[in-house]
Design an enzyme around this catalytic site. Structure first.
Site, short mmCIF file in Angstrom:
data_model
loop_
_atom_site.label_atom_id
_atom_site.label_comp_id
_atom_site.label_asym_id
_atom_site.label_seq_id
_atom_site.Cartn_x
_atom_site.Cartn_y
_atom_site.Cartn_z
N ASP A 20 14.62 -52.42 12.64
CA ASP A 20 13.96 -53.27 13.64
C ASP A 20 13.72 -52.44 14.90
OD1 ASP A 20 14.37 -55.86 12.06
OD2 ASP A 20 16.41 -55.11 12.27
N GLU A 260 11.88 -49.58 6.13
CA GLU A 260 10.45 -49.57 6.42
C GLU A 260 10.00 -48.28 7.12
OE1 GLU A 260 8.75 -53.30 7.56
OE2 GLU A 260 7.29 -52.34 8.88
O1 TRH Z 1 17.76 -48.95 8.85
P1 TRH Z 1 16.81 -49.54 7.89
O2 TRH Z 1 17.36 -49.94 6.61
O3 TRH Z 1 16.14 -50.72 8.57
C1 TRH Z 1 15.72 -51.94 8.17
C2 TRH Z 1 16.59 -53.05 8.55
O4 TRH Z 1 17.50 -53.28 7.50
C3 TRH Z 1 15.80 -54.26 8.89
O5 TRH Z 1 16.58 -55.39 9.04
C4 TRH Z 1 14.67 -54.46 7.93
O6 TRH Z 1 13.90 -55.43 8.52
C5 TRH Z 1 13.85 -53.22 7.81
O7 TRH Z 1 14.65 -52.14 7.41
C6 TRH Z 1 12.72 -53.35 6.82
O8 TRH Z 1 15.62 -48.48 7.56
P2 TRH Z 1 14.38 -47.93 8.36
O9 TRH Z 1 13.33 -49.00 8.51
O10 TRH Z 1 13.95 -46.73 7.69
O11 TRH Z 1 14.90 -47.55 9.80
C7 TRH Z 1 15.67 -46.43 10.06
C8 TRH Z 1 15.25 -45.83 11.39
O12 TRH Z 1 16.19 -44.83 11.78
C9 TRH Z 1 13.90 -45.14 11.34
O13 TRH Z 1 13.17 -45.41 12.51
C10 TRH Z 1 14.25 -43.66 11.29
C11 TRH Z 1 15.49 -43.65 12.13
N1 TRH Z 1 16.38 -42.49 11.93
C12 TRH Z 1 16.42 -41.52 12.92
O14 TRH Z 1 15.67 -41.60 13.90
N2 TRH Z 1 17.28 -40.47 12.77
C13 TRH Z 1 18.06 -40.34 11.68
O15 TRH Z 1 18.80 -39.32 11.58
C14 TRH Z 1 18.00 -41.34 10.67
C15 TRH Z 1 18.85 -41.19 9.45
C16 TRH Z 1 17.16 -42.41 10.83
#
Ligand code: TRH
Length: 365
Positions: A20, A260
């Site tokens: 989010d 996402e």
């Molecule tokens: O963390 P996610 O699983 O997020 C979600 C939530 O569960 C949410 O409730 C749901 O609505 C959504 O997914 C679809 O996965 P996501 O979307 O990939 O988000 C992770 C974020 O973290 C992404 O912006 C990348 C960031 N990130 C970094 O910036 N640095 C890092 O080292 C890592 C591992 C991730």
């Protein structure tokens, strides 16, 4: 602030994990970089701080990377809203803010979840007239020209290719602040970002059976099964700031992504990618996964691995890893991902499409 120029309030409610905050932060930075004043209201700044280290979770107002960040307050404050208000994932702004929106005749956008399902095209851009006179527009990200597209910064693929032309160990060392100079030749680097219930044991078994040495980089803190044998090494790495997250994916040969935002970044990386989709009640997520696999159409063996990764079946994962790493499949999968990244990048990005929609709505309101 001029009446017809898009400027943005983005509301973000953190449900769990980082997605989010991740989607909203990326969008906010992009809109601001395009010259539009942007304010991000977030109810859990600590989640944002994990991927934007300059953010101070205990601070109510701060200004970072051109974005005004506000801790979503419990009660009304005196404020002039921006011309466009985006609620992320139907989180709805608080009532007191909606009253300000009515007063200032703001545009209201609901930024929806990403899905490859076909119905998205017919719902993208639809308005919904609210009892208070405001019109809420549904904005659907997506993979096809008739959707709102995907978040992508300018020249992203050029930056990727330039970065990948440089030495990989040096890039990893710079990014993670750890030495990476002892990587055996031909090491396959796997980035593993997944939910704690993922069938990791099966993955590690599959990798261990492969003749090529593998280094698994994992930012997560959950415990791994005992060392799987074979030439597989697991290395815990720190989280990197979101604005360098792509570089991490660009260093890896195979990316396990989830949710996402990281999934979309996996697409831009143009390398084989295994998506763990966010679980929903009644397995609704599996329908979404099928829709994406049908549309993206990676090689059959890669599809089997991605389906297995979204199941609980460790043995199936081990077998499908082996199948997907077979040299002919692997080469076809790499080519497919390269082509897909170029094809998707030839379409207008999400922020540009959102701006176009808001600009025309502001002129006609
Ligand atoms: O963390 P996610 O699983 O997020 C979600 C939530 O569960 C949410 O409730 C749901 O609505 C959504 O997914 C679809 O996965 P996501 O979307 O990939 O988000 C992770 C974020 O973290 C992404 O912006 C990348 C960031 N990130 C970094 O910036 N640095 C890092 O080292 C890592 C591992 C991730």
């Amino acid at each position: 602030m001029r009446m017809h120029e898009p400027s943005f309030d983005i509301f973000c409610r953190v449900i769990d994990n980082l997605g989010d905050a991740g989607v909203c932060w990326r969008l906010a930075r992009r809109l601001s970089a395009m010259g539009h004043p942007t304010r991000l209201w977030i109810d859990d700044p600590a989640a944002l701080a994990r991927i934007a280290p300059a953010v101070q979770p205990g601070t109510a107002r701060q200004h970072i990377d051109g974005v005004a960040i506000r801790h979503w307050p419990d009660s009304a404050i005196e404020i002039t809203p921006h011309t466009v208000v985006i609620e992320a994932f139907a989180c709805s702004p608080p009532d007191w803010f909606i009253r300000c929106m009515v007063q200032h005749r703001c545009l209201w956008i609901n930024l929806e979840y990403l899905s490859a399902e076909s119905w998205v095209e017919s719902f993208h851009g639809l308005p919904s007239l609210q009892p208070n006179g405001l019109r809420k527009t549904f904005f659907f990200p997506g993979f096809t020209p008739r959707t709102g597209g995907l978040l992508r910064e300018p020249d992203l693929l050029v930056q990727r290719d330039t970065c990948q032309a440089q030495d990989r160990s040096a890039r990893l060392a710079d990014l993670l602040g750890e030495p990476f100079d002892e990587l055996p030749a031909r090491t396959r680097i796997v980035f593993l970002f997944c939910y704690p219930y993922a069938p990791i044991d099966g993955l590690l078994r599959g990798l261990a059976r492969d003749p090529q040495p593998t280094l698994v980089l994992s930012p997560d803190e959950f415990s791994y099964p005992p060392q799987p044998g074979g030439a597989v090494e697991i290395r815990r790495i720190p989280y990197v700031a979101q604005d360098r997250f792509d570089e991490l994916l660009w260093c890896c040969d195979l990316n396990f992504v989830r949710g996402e935002d990281s999934m979309v970044r996996g697409l831009w990386a143009g390398a084989p990618m295994v998506w763990q989709i966010y679980r929903q009640p009644e397995s609704a997520h599996l329908t979404k996964l099928d829709a994406w696999l049908d549309q993206n159409a990676p090689p059959a063996a890669a599809q089997s691995l991605i389906r297995a990764w979204n199941s609980d079946d460790e043995d199936r994962v081990a077998q499908t890893v082996t199948d997907a790493l077979a040299p002919t499949v692997w080469q076809a999968w790499r080519r497919h991902c390269q082509e897909k990244s170029r094809e998707l990048a030839s379409r207008p990005d999400l922020a540009s499409q959102l701006l176009r929609l808001c600009t025309s709505q502001l002129q006609t309101r």
